[in-house]
Motif scaffolding. Structure first.
Motif, short mmCIF file in Angstrom:
data_model
loop_
_atom_site.label_atom_id
_atom_site.label_comp_id
_atom_site.label_asym_id
_atom_site.label_seq_id
_atom_site.Cartn_x
_atom_site.Cartn_y
_atom_site.Cartn_z
N ALA A 127 21.41 29.04 -45.43
CA ALA A 127 21.85 30.40 -45.13
C ALA A 127 20.83 31.41 -45.67
O ALA A 127 20.54 32.41 -45.01
N ALA A 128 20.30 31.18 -46.86
CA ALA A 128 19.31 32.08 -47.43
C ALA A 128 18.07 32.15 -46.55
O ALA A 128 17.52 33.22 -46.31
N ARG A 129 17.61 30.96 -46.09
CA ARG A 129 16.43 30.95 -45.20
C ARG A 129 16.72 31.75 -43.92
O ARG A 129 15.87 32.50 -43.44
N ALA A 130 17.92 31.57 -43.36
CA ALA A 130 18.27 32.28 -42.12
C ALA A 130 18.30 33.79 -42.33
O ALA A 130 17.96 34.56 -41.43
N LEU A 131 18.66 34.22 -43.55
CA LEU A 131 18.76 35.65 -43.84
C LEU A 131 17.47 36.22 -44.40
O LEU A 131 17.37 37.44 -44.63
N GLY A 132 16.49 35.38 -44.64
CA GLY A 132 15.23 35.86 -45.19
C GLY A 132 15.34 36.22 -46.66
O GLY A 132 14.62 37.11 -47.15
N LEU A 133 16.24 35.55 -47.37
CA LEU A 133 16.45 35.81 -48.80
C LEU A 133 16.11 34.57 -49.61
O LEU A 133 16.08 33.45 -49.08
N SER A 134 15.87 34.79 -50.90
CA SER A 134 15.73 33.63 -51.78
C SER A 134 17.12 33.08 -52.07
O SER A 134 18.12 33.78 -51.95
N ARG A 135 17.15 31.80 -52.48
CA ARG A 135 18.44 31.17 -52.78
C ARG A 135 19.12 31.89 -53.94
O ARG A 135 20.34 32.11 -53.93
N ALA A 136 18.33 32.30 -54.93
CA ALA A 136 18.89 32.99 -56.10
C ALA A 136 19.50 34.34 -55.71
O ALA A 136 20.59 34.71 -56.18
N THR A 137 18.79 35.07 -54.84
CA THR A 137 19.30 36.37 -54.40
C THR A 137 20.61 36.22 -53.65
O THR A 137 21.57 36.98 -53.86
N LEU A 138 20.65 35.21 -52.78
CA LEU A 138 21.88 35.01 -52.02
C LEU A 138 23.03 34.61 -52.94
O LEU A 138 24.17 35.07 -52.77
N HIS A 139 22.73 33.80 -53.94
CA HIS A 139 23.77 33.42 -54.89
C HIS A 139 24.33 34.65 -55.61
O HIS A 139 25.56 34.77 -55.80
#
Length: 315
Positions: free
Chosen positions: A297-309
């Motif tokens: 999901a983070a990759r799809a949104l262009g975010l880092s995994r930490a940011t999405l968390h």
């Protein structure tokens, strides 16, 4: 002794003089036929007199655009359902001109003589009270059973018609089922009318889907109109189109493509929008698409995994 035709003429004249038109939709149509269109109920000229030439018919069919090929399979299915009752099916344009029909070869001669044939005009102005013309005049489904017709020459027919409205709610055509069966009860004509109405709604739904093929089509909840009440919704959840039934039910008007409205507002589910709400909705959709996989999901949104968390934790 009066003939059935002369009795019919007397009945119409009496109904018009008595003021019955104020209480009966059929009598109101009789009054329009006699006073507005100056028709004679005893007129004996065949319906063939109102028929278009072959070039005129071709032009009228061309003006219908996608409607004729879209309606064709629905007319076929309708004929399979009611054809055994000695019925023919006609699709007419907004001028009341029959542009397509279905019928059994053995009955074609009688229907052609009656004017239920391609190219023949059945507007109230041409043929008085009848299924096609009165449906057009009133913009609603009607059944005109035998002696409810205005012209005495048509009292052998029983006709059930339903309007077909276009993707923007405009009246485009009429589907009619007519039979000359003398033993057909009026109640059966009513059942045929329901079937015709369902076919008309299916044609509308197909036309609507074609017109808004890139949009999401939503069935309006809480209506009793089956597939008729539809909304076209774009990627921003804005309503950009609505069928006639949806417009009536939701009190919508105007060109929705030029002036779209939020789906939630249209359905009475409006809430205060905020960027936080929008962000939560985007994250929820991304997680749903990836089956809850945060990294994907983070990759799809262009975010880092930490940011999405962090954003998920704030939800």
């Amino acid at each position: 002794m009066q003939t059935p035709a002369s009795q019919h003429v007397t009945r119409i004249e009496t109904a018009i003089r008595s003021g019955l038109a104020a209480r009966s939709s059929v009598a109101a149509s009789w009054a329009r036929s006699a006073t507005l269109y100056q028709l004679d109920p005893a007129a004996s000229a065949s319906g063939v007199a109102n028929r278009l030439t072959a070039p005129e018919l071709a032009q009228a069919r061309e003006r219908m655009g996608a409607l004729l090929p879209t309606a064709a399979p629905h007319l076929d299915r309708l004929f399979q359902t009611v054809g055994g009752l000695g019925a023919c099916i006609v699709l007419a344009d907004v001028e009341g001109v029959a542009l397509d029909r279905r019928g059994h070869a053995g009955d074609d001669g009688d229907f052609e003589a009656a004017g239920l044939w391609t190219g023949t005009a059945w507007s109230e102005a041409r043929a008085g009270t009848n299924g096609i013309g009165t449906c057009l005049a009133e913009g609603r489904a009607v059944t005109i059973h035998r002696d409810q017709h205005f012209l005495a020459r048509n009292i052998g027919l029983s006709c059930s018609s339903a309007p077909v409205f276009g993707p923007e709610g405009d009246l485009m055509a009429v589907i009619d089922v007519s039979t000359a069966r003398a033993d057909l009860p009026e109640a059966v004509s009513g059942l045929i009318g329901v079937t015709v109405g369902e076919a008309a709604r299916r044609v509308e739904a197909d036309l609507f889907g074609q017109s808004f093929h890139r949009a999401r089509v939503v069935l309006v909840p809480g209506t009793d109109r089956g597939i008729g009440a539809l909304l076209a919704v774009d990627a921003q959840d804005l309503v950009i189109g609505a069928t006639r039934a949806a417009r009536q039910h939701l009190n919508l008007s105007g060109n929705l493509l030029l002036s779209p409205r939020p789906l939630a507002d249209v359905l009475g589910q409006g809430a205060d929008d905020s960027f936080a709400d929008a962000e939560r909705a985007v994250i929820a959709r991304a997680l749903a698409r990836t089956g809850g996989n945060v990294s994907a999901a983070a990759r799809a949104l262009g975010l880092s995994r930490a940011t999405l968390h962090r954003k998920i934790d704030r939800r």
